[in-house]
Design a protein around this motif. Structure first.
Motif, mmCIF file in Angstrom:
data_model
loop_
_atom_site.group_PDB
_atom_site.id
_atom_site.type_symbol
_atom_site.label_atom_id
_atom_site.label_comp_id
_atom_site.label_asym_id
_atom_site.label_seq_id
_atom_site.Cartn_x
_atom_site.Cartn_y
_atom_site.Cartn_z
ATOM 1 N N HIS A 155 100.868 125.567 28.446
ATOM 2 C CA HIS A 155 101.646 124.598 29.217
ATOM 3 C C HIS A 155 102.637 123.902 28.274
ATOM 4 O O HIS A 155 102.308 123.620 27.127
ATOM 5 C CB HIS A 155 100.681 123.581 29.835
ATOM 6 C CG HIS A 155 101.307 122.650 30.808
ATOM 7 N ND1 HIS A 155 101.939 121.496 30.407
ATOM 8 C CD2 HIS A 155 101.407 122.691 32.159
ATOM 9 C CE1 HIS A 155 102.395 120.867 31.482
ATOM 10 N NE2 HIS A 155 102.083 121.573 32.556
ATOM 11 N N ALA A 164 103.662 120.899 28.094
ATOM 12 C CA ALA A 164 103.476 119.478 27.777
ATOM 13 C C ALA A 164 102.015 119.069 27.633
ATOM 14 O O ALA A 164 101.743 117.930 27.279
ATOM 15 C CB ALA A 164 104.130 118.619 28.869
ATOM 16 N N ALA A 165 101.066 119.957 27.911
ATOM 17 C CA ALA A 165 99.649 119.596 27.850
ATOM 18 C C ALA A 165 98.874 120.703 27.148
ATOM 19 O O ALA A 165 99.331 121.840 27.052
ATOM 20 C CB ALA A 165 99.093 119.403 29.274
ATOM 21 N N VAL A 190 96.835 122.817 27.845
ATOM 22 C CA VAL A 190 96.315 123.675 28.916
ATOM 23 C C VAL A 190 96.984 125.036 28.760
ATOM 24 O O VAL A 190 98.193 125.114 28.560
ATOM 25 C CB VAL A 190 96.642 123.071 30.300
ATOM 26 C CG1 VAL A 190 96.341 124.054 31.410
ATOM 27 C CG2 VAL A 190 95.870 121.775 30.504
#
Lengths: 46, 334
Positions: free
Chosen positions: B265, B267-268, B270
């Motif tokens: 991801h 921004a995270a 994940v």
């Protein structure tokens, strides 16, 4: 969705990390899979 | 917001009819590069299909901002913008484009034992390689390339003089550079990764894979490298100055199939994982929790996930499979 919202969402299936030698049950799409993991066989080496 | 058991009902599925070689978002729309030489913009009803490699197959692709650069077995390298405008960058007559990279308007490709780089100003430079190459990556800063090949990797400033060689016996396939430019990692024919610290050439070996790693993805903070090639997504830590040395990786999304594509991801912490049985899951690195995006396919013929891509905000995930099935996950607004 931003990164701050993602942690609230992810986690719907299974909240456990599979540790070496332990068994857990994966619930994927309503089907249970019992798994025993031996662990990754090595570290990064020079 | 209520927790959801799965995200399967947030997926818009589509049948594209051709194997999906690559996926990306251009100008806010999902774009799929297909094996029949076409690009599919958007979904099957509203979308449009543009032939960019006529009567040829798209072998490799790379996104650069709002352009998708593709290379085919027609020897052509083609850049397509979000409006469907097509620019032919080069035609290597009688050759296949084996590897491709694009960054900041510059494009590089390999064909046979030759690597070429075209700067954003259009100047083309060439480099002879010791073998053919399937791995090519730009450094995050500066006009510099890493090229994987038999016997190691080559670092090349196309505008400067002699290239630098990082040697390690074996056949090196793909290559990736850490976002801070400190580490170079290749995947190998021998089912392992090999890394170098760029500053001093220090080696690091990352083994244990049952299969070949053909997909890499760095976390947004540059501290983790997710990899395919096992029955889990293998994530190596690169936060320290020694990289992953002396450390074991995290294993995320353990499943009874092989991970074929990974995508962190933007921004995270994940990571999205696609498997060779068609399953797609997201896993959170901090605690290993998982959520389903797509069920495994009932039919096991060519169902492996061959493309995964997040949009810039991390709100949507595009995926494609070798059997031509594809889709876009839209995450619920949190």
């Amino acid at each position: 969705m931003t990164g701050s919202a993602m942690p609230a969402l992810v986690g719907g299936i299974d909240a456990g990390t599979l540790r070496e030698g332990k068994e857990r049950t994966l619930h994927i799409g309503g089907i249970s899979h019992r798994r025993v993991r031996r662990g990754w066989p090595g570290q990064a080496r020079p | 917001m209520a927790l959801s058991a799965t995200l399967t009902d947030q997926v818009e599925a589509m049948g594209l009819g051709e194997p999906v070689a690559f996926a990306a978002f251009l100008g806010g729309s999902a774009v799929f590069a297909l094996a029949d030489g076409t690009l599919q913009f958007g979904d099957g009803v509203e979308g449009r299909r543009i032939p960019v490699h006529a009567d040829a197959a798209i072998l490799v692709a790379a996104r650069d901002g709002d352009r998708l650069v593709t290379g085919g077995d027609d020897g052509r390298v083609v850049a397509t913008d979000a409006n469907g405008g097509v620019e032919v960058i080069v035609e290597e007559k009688g050759k296949w484009i084996d590897a491709l990279a694009a960054h900041g308007g510059a494009v590089a490709w390999t064909a046979g034992k030759t690597a070429r780089a075209r700067s954003a100003k259009g100047e083309v430079k060439s480099l002879d390689l010791p073998s053919s190459s399937r791995g090519l990556a730009f450094f995050p800063k500066g006009y510099r390339l890493a090229i994987a090949h038999y016997g190691g990797a080559t670092l090349w400033f196309p505008n400067a003089g002699n290239p630098e060689t990082l040697a390690w016996a074996g056949s090196h396939l793909d290559v990736t550079i850490s976002p801070d430019g400190r580490f170079l990692v290749t995947s190998m024919q021998e089912n392992a990764l090999h890394g170098w610290r760029v500053a001093d050439g220090k080696h690091m070996r990352m083994a244990g894979y049952p299969g070949k790693t053909r997909s890499f993805s760095w976390s947004h903070d540059g501290k983790w490298l997710a990899t395919s090639g096992a029955d889990a997504c293998i994530v190596w830590p690169f936060s320290g100055k020694e990289g992953p040395m002396g450390q074991a990786p995290r294993e995320c999304g353990v499943h009874s199939a092989v991970v074929t594509r990974v995508a962190f991801h933007p921004a995270a912490l994940v990571v999205a994982m696609g498997y060779d049985d068609g399953l797609i899951m997201l896993t959170r690195l901090t605690d290993g929790s998982e959520i389903l995006v797509r069920h495994p396919a009932q039919d096991r013929d060519s169902v492996r996930i061959s493309a995964l891509a997040w949009d810039a905000k991390g709100a949507r995930l595009a995926f494609g499979a070798e059997n031509g099935n594809a889709g876009v996950l839209t995450l619920p607004k949190g």
